[in-house]
Design a protein around this motif. Structure first.
Motif, PDB file in Angstrom:
ATOM      1  N   GLY A 139       0.786  -1.222   0.000  1.00  0.00           N
ATOM      2  CA  GLY A 139       0.000   0.000   0.000  1.00  0.00           C
ATOM      3  C   GLY A 139       0.823   1.279   0.000  1.00  0.00           C
ATOM      4  O   GLY A 139       0.381   2.325  -0.462  1.00  0.00           O
TER       5      GLY A 139
ATOM      6  N   GLU B 161      -7.709  -8.243  -6.168  1.00  0.00           N
ATOM      7  CA  GLU B 161      -7.643  -7.092  -5.256  1.00  0.00           C
ATOM      8  C   GLU B 161      -8.067  -7.496  -3.841  1.00  0.00           C
ATOM      9  O   GLU B 161      -7.502  -7.062  -2.843  1.00  0.00           O
ATOM     10  N   ARG B 162      -9.089  -8.328  -3.785  1.00  0.00           N
ATOM     11  CA  ARG B 162      -9.632  -8.769  -2.507  1.00  0.00           C
ATOM     12  C   ARG B 162      -8.609  -9.621  -1.734  1.00  0.00           C
ATOM     13  O   ARG B 162      -8.438  -9.458  -0.521  1.00  0.00           O
TER      14      ARG B 162
ATOM     15  N   LYS C 174      -5.791  -7.332  -0.528  1.00  0.00           N
ATOM     16  CA  LYS C 174      -6.203  -6.586   0.660  1.00  0.00           C
ATOM     17  C   LYS C 174      -6.101  -7.449   1.917  1.00  0.00           C
ATOM     18  O   LYS C 174      -5.650  -6.994   2.967  1.00  0.00           O
TER      19      LYS C 174
ATOM     20  N   GLU D 220      -3.813  -7.168   5.336  1.00  0.00           N
ATOM     21  CA  GLU D 220      -4.414  -7.199   6.677  1.00  0.00           C
ATOM     22  C   GLU D 220      -3.858  -8.313   7.558  1.00  0.00           C
ATOM     23  O   GLU D 220      -4.188  -8.403   8.736  1.00  0.00           O
TER      24      GLU D 220
END
Lengths: 242, 242, 242, 242
Positions: free
Chosen positions: A113, D82-83, D86, D90
């Motif tokens: 990110g 993308e999921r 992400k 996390e």
């Protein structure tokens, strides 16, 4: 001779009086002047030029590219980002400055990110050398001070750098990995934190020394381009088993 | 101009006819000849000289030290090892070749056992570039072959290198991390695997290119010598709490 | 079940009233109490015991060793240092705390000087997580504060850590790489900065969490012990060339 | 308890008789069976399912995701990539197997081309442990053999791994960095080379041990999620200068 291209989005300087006062000719020209050296052949490029000044021929003729961008990251054409990425894979060095942490090219190269904490309070920054063996620290004192800078704080969402050269201390209680090297493909990348557009950071002798050192460090290494894909015949005999 | 000192224990060449045939003037002189370059000022030193040729003044005048040793590691004086170690901490580069993996200085700098697998079978070695962005790989093909070498195999008991530049493939089924960089203090260290005394490895153009590249890479960076120890007064105000 | 041995030189607490007030039972017992957990089987050892409490049988029965020392580093017997080193090479974890940076065992494992800047001013330390993916950061906030600590500042003369987990900010203007992992031989090492003997640091919940996490992380991995040395016959056929 | 989701594109097994003979229930089910363990709660997902079996709720309920893909990389929906990205940021662990090197998710996370040399000759692969301290090597011999595998050879176009655990030797003269760890965001990633669809690699006890170890290693660390962006007020007082 290293062919250096300094890229600047060049928007703040045209839109904000406060920035124009600090960099009346644009950050790119201030850097070009500050880095001037017999060993470097310098040109500049900006967002507003056709192909953002980064045509195929310019990039093919660039050994190291310096990148400053901030408020117009999304105006950089995806095709140009791909082109720059390809050149890094081929060996072009890339020096990403300050708010360039959020540029498309840096995010693409890092795969993370690239976000961080920030605060515009004109606070004091102390930049400490944590790898005094590294050529990017050449000629520097063990730490140097920028009296007023924007704060960038951890956690900085990047891969662990291949080499950590600088760590910043900020008056307001934050720390930051300020000088980070990465090898990607045949290219070398250096991220250097300082350089908020409202402060005269790119006139600072130590800052210029770091950037100049990093340009020399990031110059192409000229190892053979790896051949990839289908690889037959084998280099050595393979016993028949099938 | 880089001041290079090439150190060789120079025992095999004097005691073993088989080795003398390959290196009649000693490995140090073969390397000095092979590395000769306008950018380098080269001298040699051997175990048999007073202080092994590594007096304080010689080391003070050395930017990069190349080290080849094997059967006489234990004859190297501990005081000289300390002296070399101190110079690495101060910024002198150190290139450790082949059986130097078991030298006192390399073991002291690594902090581990530095042992490995070995086999003298004159087998083929293929040295693959795994970091084509690294200056030590400059000018090299993606792999090169040594038709006959001693095998060194994993697990090589070293710290994970800061950068892994080469990995070797051996005919007999082994692999080895053959080109490893380390930063220690202000000094840069490169370990390079090839160079068994009965094979003409140090006449090989690619091997010489690697060693020459590594000498340039390991030259001192000349960052300020860090000041350590008691550090008062503080650089910034400390709130009174006691 | 991890077998943990907590070693403390246990001299300050016996000689200095100021330290005894903070750690009346010794740092080792404070840590033993603070780390108590069903998953850990904890014993302590001190300098004053025969063989410093680190007999061959104790070390053979230790998965992870915690080390706190300061004023008596030179009283640690070299033979015990060798014994601990050998066990780390075999896979025993080692957690080195605070002033242990200058212990014989840490210096031997690092191969560098291990010196740093220091200042006893009871200043505030902020410890920032810079690798939130690391298990040693488990359960921690993004930063935590020690209201009063001794300052340790860069440049810290260690090899670049394999993983950098924490960076400290100090009120007086310094930064420090406060949480560093190293792999050496089959062993895992973690250096953790805080813990000056006059401050109640080892009662702090976050500090105890870090040390507990690091003990779990450093437990032996139980890969096969590498076989080194002469390696014949070859695993694969070697073409006859001689 | 670690919640593991094993994702397989599951195309070869349905289209190619040669592959179906080796993996009649699909690679995902073979892996699920081979990794079965009281500590793991395993589910599978495939390309053909709605959202490729990777709905938001499945991913939210996944601690570690294993990924096998090859001929249908381009059929994986960008939104799903993308999921997954992400979720890695996390803290979800990601184990990328074999031809997954060219998957969208791996290329996005690496930021490089991820290409390599390959050859389908059913040659012998020897996988050597080069970091015997690493938990992913737990319980393994110092090397193990796969009698027939596809060759993958250097240069593998990835960032230097944070930790290199395995290096492969191939009969035909190639080497490969076969076991590589990466930390990205709060997530841990492991790339493991073996597993060509026409060979029974995922029935091999050592291969399954590596994958199982890597799943445990990659489980989320649960450090606090870093807060990024505008960070006011400062944690410490800033002297007024403006």
């Amino acid at each position: 001779m290293i062919k250096l291209t300094i890229w600047n989005e060049f928007v703040h300087e045209q839109e904000h009086e406060e920035v124009r006062k600090v960099y009346p000719d644009g950050i790119h020209n201030t850097l070009a002047k500050g880095l001037a050296d017999a060993e470097l052949q310098i040109r500049t490029a900006t967002l507003q030029e056709p192909e953002h000044g980064l045509s195929k021929s310019v990039l093919a003729d660039t050994d190291v590219l310096v990148w400053w961008g901030h408020m117009a990251h999304d105006r950089v054409d995806d095709a140009i980002v791909e082109r720059v990425h390809k050149r890094v894979m081929e060996g072009m060095g890339l020096i990403v400055l300050h708010s360039g942490h959020f540029s498309k090219i840096f995010k693409k190269l890092m795969g993370t990110g690239c976000d961080l904490k920030w605060r515009e309070a004109g606070e004091r920054e102390r930049i400490w050398v944590v790898n005094p063996a590294h050529p990017i620290a050449s000629g520097l004192p063990e730490q140097f001070v920028l009296e007023q800078e924007e704060m960038y704080g951890e956690h900085f969402d990047i891969p662990a750098p291949d080499e950590l050269v600088f760590v910043s201390w900020f008056e307001g209680g934050n720390v930051f990995r300020s000088g980070c090297t990465f090898h990607r493909g045949q290219g070398k990348i250096f991220y250097f934190r300082p350089g908020h557009e409202t402060h005269p950071t790119y006139y600072d002798a130590n800052v210029l020394k770091v950037i100049g050192n990093s340009v020399r460090w990031a110059a192409p290494s000229n190892a053979a381009t790896p051949v990839r894909g289908h690889s037959e015949p084998a280099l050595e005999p393979i016993s028949a088993k099938n």
